[in-house]
Design an enzyme around this catalytic site. Structure first.
Site: not given
Length: 538
Positions: A142, A205, A230-231, A261, A304, A360, A419-420
């Site tokens: 994302g 993704r 991310g992870d 996050d 988020m 969320e 926000i993103r």
């Protein structure tokens, strides 16, 4: 300090001791682990290893792989930074090879020293000459504020500090390695991209086919890969590193952790988080104005936080206008004594208005039960979340419909994608610069299979497995969450069993110091007078 290598199942545990490391500064980084060397020609599948160096007082260094682990004849060169005019005023050019960063800095005087990571920064010797480097940068997952800043600083840092001229951008995430063309990135082409939101490379993704990705890396002659995500993305990066090593390629695979996050384990925080909290204030302020201006006004803001409520928690603390903060880590219930609806009614009677901030991922079990919804997952394997903001707003309205003498005005605000998509703020811009520089210093020094991030305020090189084994979550038995409850004066909604269970989940055992089935246990009796492990101490 002596070195051991732990081989993870399914292979049997093997602990190889090596002679004491005298004159450590003069040794190659590969000296830190007894990793079995395999000839590139054989292309044997490498064993998954943890490079662990044990020392006196319960000291454990969780080291990261190095190209010389499987390419032992690799040449090194003087770092060009020593002749760089900008660094001429720096008192110490290079990081001491003995420098490590402690995972845990608050310890008891009788406690073990614990786990450490290798400190990030430029090394005296590098394993790439500038004209041989072909770097590739990819963004996955994302959007997050700061992506373009990291891209810019990787390109400019490689060019300005090390003289690297060839940097490619991989478009569209992992699948871009084999399904899209690359774009050439130069300091001029990325000069002002940090002023824009999103990522100039595009993202997606899923779509990871490790073999095809490494085929593309090999075909294009790429020898440094920078993976921002991310992870889930970092798990993919770990697979790419393993395949690169299996093929015996001279290619450094480096991760830059990204999640808005802030749920990546071990690290202090992820880039974009400060910007997200700052932008969340705008939505909370708007909700407060709406609620305060109406009779019995209720403002509901969804932020988020799929599995971790850090944005909601910090935004609540920063705002001081929030009356209730709901996060995934802290269960709540609606009806009955002490429930959320009773609290909403009481707060409206007392103050005439209220603001609710909800992450969320909060209340998903409650929503699923009320709607008989079956779990589904997206392309990244993440559980598809139901809209807790709309559901909560509906439940509050439904509750007060039963009370005709108590009319309310409710406004629901969801600023998630606003926000993103914003550019990173000044704080995150500086942070992204430091992350990018630490990443490229590590790659040039020959380290690979790692992600870079600050741990207790110091940038470190962290093995991929360390940040993908679990997620960082708000500790509801910690003082920070207690500060939120004091600020909002909301009920905690928790039973005694909930609190006890949360406390047990967050407790980390003192021994073994390194988690996993192949654990190292150290105590002072295992050390000799020089701080080295005694024979047979494994």
């Amino acid at each position: 300090m002596e070195t051991v290598t732990v081989v993870v199942a399914p292979a049997p545990v093997a602990v190889n001791q090596q002679p004491p490391q005298h004159k450590l500064a003069e040794l190659k980084p590969s000296s830190f682990a007894g990793v079995a060397k395999s000839s590139p020609a054989t292309k044997a599948k490498p064993a998954k290893t943890k490079k662990l160096a044990g020392g006196c007082g319960g000291y454990v260094l969780e080291d990261v792989p190095h190209l010389t682990d499987y390419l032992p004849e690799l040449k090194s060169y003087p770092n060009p930074l020593q002749d760089h005019p900008a660094y001429s005023v720096v008192k110490q050019y290079f990081v001491n090879p003995d420098d490590t960063v402690a995972k845990k800095i608050v310890v008891h005087k009788s406690g073990a020293r614990g786990t450490h990571f290798r400190r990030a920064g430029p090394r005296q010797r590098v394993y790439f000459q500038p004209d041989e480097v072909t770097a590739a940068i990819v963004t996955c997952g994302g959007l997050c504020p700061g992506l373009n800043t990291v891209i810019r600083e990787l390109v400019c840092g490689l060019h300005d500090m090390y003289g690297v001229a060839t940097v490619y951008g991989i478009e569209g995430g992992y699948k871009g390695f084999y399904a899209r063309n690359t774009v050439e990135l130069t300091p001029r082409s990325v000069n002002d991209i940090h002023k824009r939101g999103g990522t100039v490379l595009g993202t997606s993704r899923g779509g990871q086919d490790t073999a095809k990705i490494v085929d593309s890396i090999q075909d294009r002659g790429v020898n440094q890969v920078y993976i921002i995500g991310g992870d889930g993305t970092q798990k993919g990066a770990a697979s790419i590193h393993e395949e690169v090593q299996r093929r015996g390629l001279k290619c450094a695979v480096v991760g830059v952790p990204k999640t808005i996050d802030n749920d990546i384990a071990v690290i202090d925080k992820s880039f974009g988080f400060d910007t997200a909290v700052e932008e969340a204030q705008r939505a909370i302020n708007a909700a407060h104005v709406e609620a305060e201006s109406a009779e019995n006004g209720v403002g509901v803001v969804k932020l988020m936080g799929r599995n971790s409520g850090f944005i909601a928690m910090y935004a609540t603390l920063a705002s001081r206008d929030v009356d209730c903060c709901l996060i995934p880590e802290s269960p709540f219930y609606l009806d009955g004594r002490g429930g959320l609806l009773e609290f909403v009614e009481k707060r409206l009677r007392d103050n005439g208005h209220m603001v609710i901030v909800v992450a969320e991922g909060a209340g998903q079990d409650l929503i699923a039960k009320s709607m008989n919804f079956a779990d589904t997952h997206d392309a990244s394997g993440n559980k598809v979340l139901l809209d807790v903001g709309l559901w909560l707003s509906h439940k509050i309205k439904e509750h007060f419909k039963k009370k005709p003498s108590f009319p309310i005005t409710l406004k629901y605000i969801d600023p998630t994608y606003m926000i993103r998509a914003v550019p990173s703020n000044a704080s995150d811009n500086v942070y992204c610069t430091l992350l990018a520089h630490s990443a490229l210093h590590g790659a040039m020094a020959g380290y690979t299979g790692f992600t870079v991030a600050p741990v207790n305020g110091r940038h470190a090189y962290i093995p991929f497995y360390r940040i993908t084994e679990k997620q960082n979550k708000v500790v509801i038995t910690d003082r920070m969450w207690a500060r939120v409850l004091c600020s909002t004066n909301q009920p905690c909604f928790l039973t005694h069993q909930d609190v006890e269970g949360a406390g047990l989940d967050e407790e980390e055992p003192q021994m073994p110091l390194v988690e996993g089935e192949n654990a190292l246990v150290r105590n002072p009796s295992m050390c000799n007078g020089n701080g080295h492990l005694c024979s047979g101490a494994a």
